[in-house]
Motif scaffolding. Sequence first.
Motif, short mmCIF file in Angstrom:
data_model
loop_
_atom_site.label_atom_id
_atom_site.label_comp_id
_atom_site.label_asym_id
_atom_site.label_seq_id
_atom_site.Cartn_x
_atom_site.Cartn_y
_atom_site.Cartn_z
N SER A 2 0.85 -1.32 -0.06
CA SER A 2 0.09 -0.01 0.12
C SER A 2 0.80 1.07 0.06
O SER A 2 2.08 1.32 0.42
N VAL A 3 0.20 2.38 -0.53
CA VAL A 3 0.97 3.70 -0.65
C VAL A 3 1.19 4.21 0.83
O VAL A 3 -0.16 4.05 1.55
N PRO A 4 2.23 4.67 1.38
CA PRO A 4 2.38 5.05 2.68
C PRO A 4 1.66 6.44 2.71
O PRO A 4 1.41 7.29 1.87
N ILE A 5 1.35 6.76 4.05
CA ILE A 5 0.80 8.37 4.52
C ILE A 5 2.01 9.03 4.41
O ILE A 5 2.71 8.95 5.04
N HIS A 6 1.82 10.07 3.64
CA HIS A 6 2.87 11.15 3.71
C HIS A 6 2.66 12.10 4.74
O HIS A 6 1.58 12.91 4.58
N VAL A 7 3.52 12.52 5.66
CA VAL A 7 3.38 13.34 6.50
C VAL A 7 4.42 14.32 6.74
O VAL A 7 5.59 14.02 6.45
N LEU A 8 3.71 15.58 7.18
CA LEU A 8 4.69 16.65 7.20
C LEU A 8 4.89 17.20 8.74
O LEU A 8 3.61 17.15 9.13
N VAL A 9 5.79 17.45 9.33
CA VAL A 9 5.92 17.78 10.72
C VAL A 9 6.13 19.35 10.93
O VAL A 9 7.32 19.55 10.26
N VAL A 10 5.31 20.06 11.43
CA VAL A 10 5.66 21.53 11.72
C VAL A 10 5.89 21.85 13.12
O VAL A 10 4.94 22.04 13.83
N GLU A 13 12.27 13.67 17.17
CA GLU A 13 11.46 12.69 17.79
C GLU A 13 10.48 12.09 17.17
O GLU A 13 10.12 10.83 16.87
N MET A 14 9.51 13.08 16.98
CA MET A 14 8.22 12.72 16.20
C MET A 14 8.40 11.88 14.94
O MET A 14 8.12 11.03 14.34
N GLU A 15 9.34 12.63 14.24
CA GLU A 15 9.88 12.22 12.74
C GLU A 15 10.27 10.89 12.77
O GLU A 15 9.89 9.92 11.90
N ALA A 16 11.08 10.55 13.67
CA ALA A 16 11.56 9.12 13.75
C ALA A 16 10.66 8.30 14.01
O ALA A 16 10.50 6.97 13.58
N ALA A 17 9.77 8.53 15.07
CA ALA A 17 8.76 7.46 15.54
C ALA A 17 7.93 7.27 14.14
O ALA A 17 7.44 6.23 14.26
N LEU A 18 7.42 8.44 13.62
CA LEU A 18 6.39 8.30 12.47
C LEU A 18 7.19 7.41 11.34
O LEU A 18 6.65 6.50 10.84
N ASP A 19 8.28 7.60 11.00
CA ASP A 19 9.06 7.10 10.08
C ASP A 19 9.13 5.51 10.29
O ASP A 19 9.54 4.73 9.27
N ALA A 20 9.31 5.23 11.51
CA ALA A 20 9.30 3.83 12.02
C ALA A 20 8.30 3.03 11.57
O ALA A 20 8.30 1.58 11.68
N GLU A 21 7.10 3.55 11.21
CA GLU A 21 5.78 2.77 11.03
C GLU A 21 5.94 2.52 9.48
O GLU A 21 6.36 3.27 8.44
N ALA A 22 5.53 1.31 9.06
CA ALA A 22 5.51 0.63 7.75
C ALA A 22 4.77 1.58 6.77
O ALA A 22 4.70 1.79 5.78
N ASP A 23 3.59 1.82 7.39
CA ASP A 23 2.47 2.69 6.42
C ASP A 23 2.67 4.41 6.55
O ASP A 23 1.77 4.95 6.30
N ILE A 24 3.69 4.88 7.09
CA ILE A 24 3.95 6.52 7.28
C ILE A 24 5.24 6.70 6.68
O ILE A 24 6.28 6.09 7.07
#
Length: 203
Positions: A2-10, A19-30
Motif C-alpha cells: 500500500s501507498v504510505p501516508i505522507h506526513v509533514l511535521v511543523v 523525535e516525532m519524525e523518527a517515530a512516524l518514519d518507523a511505521e511501515a505505513d507512514i
Amino acid sequence: MSVPIHVLVVDDHVLSRREMEAALDAEADIEVVGGTANSPAAVTLAAESRPDVALVGVEAPYEGGIRAVSVLKRALWSVRILILTASDDEDHLFGAVRAGAMGYLLKPRSMDELTASVQSVHNGASIIGPSVASRIMSEFAAVARSDKPSVIPGLTVRELDVLRLMVEGCANQEISRRLLISENTVKNHARSILEKLQFSAWM
C-alpha cells in the motif's frame, strides 16, 4: 504494498520534531516527507511533497502555529491537519479547529498514540477531545441565544447527541455503543461538526 501516508511535521522545537519524525518514519505505513519550524517553509515543503497529513505544533508561538494551519489549508486544501499542543487553553484549541485542523493532541502523548492519531486523521476521523467539544457546545449555544442565530448552520439532533458524549469524554466506541450507531457513523458526525464549525460565516 500500500501507498504510505505522507506526513509533514511543523514544530519549532527541534528535538521534539526529530523525535516525532523518527517515530512516524518507523511505521511501515507512514513516510515523513518533511519537517520544519515555520509556516513559510511548511508551505514550500507542502507544495513540493503533497503531504496527506500535517502534524503542527501550535504553542510556541501560538499565533505562528495557527497561522501555519491557515496557510497550509490555503496552499493545499486536501491536507488533513493534526494539532499537537502543550496548552489546555480551549481558546487556543478552538482557534486551531477554526483555522482548519481535523483534530488535536495534548502533550505529552506516547508515540503509539501519535502514530495512531495520524492514521485516524488520514482515514477521515476528526479527533475532538473533551475540552474542544465542550467549547464547541458553548459557542453554538451562545450563538443560538443571540439575535442572529441564522448566521451559522445548525447541528442536527444526532450531531448534538454525539457532541454531548464527546464533552463527557467518551471515545468513539463508547459513543457508538450508547447511541446504537456504527463507529464510522460517529466519525462522520464528528467530521460534520468540525466542518460546520470551520466554514460558518460567524467565525
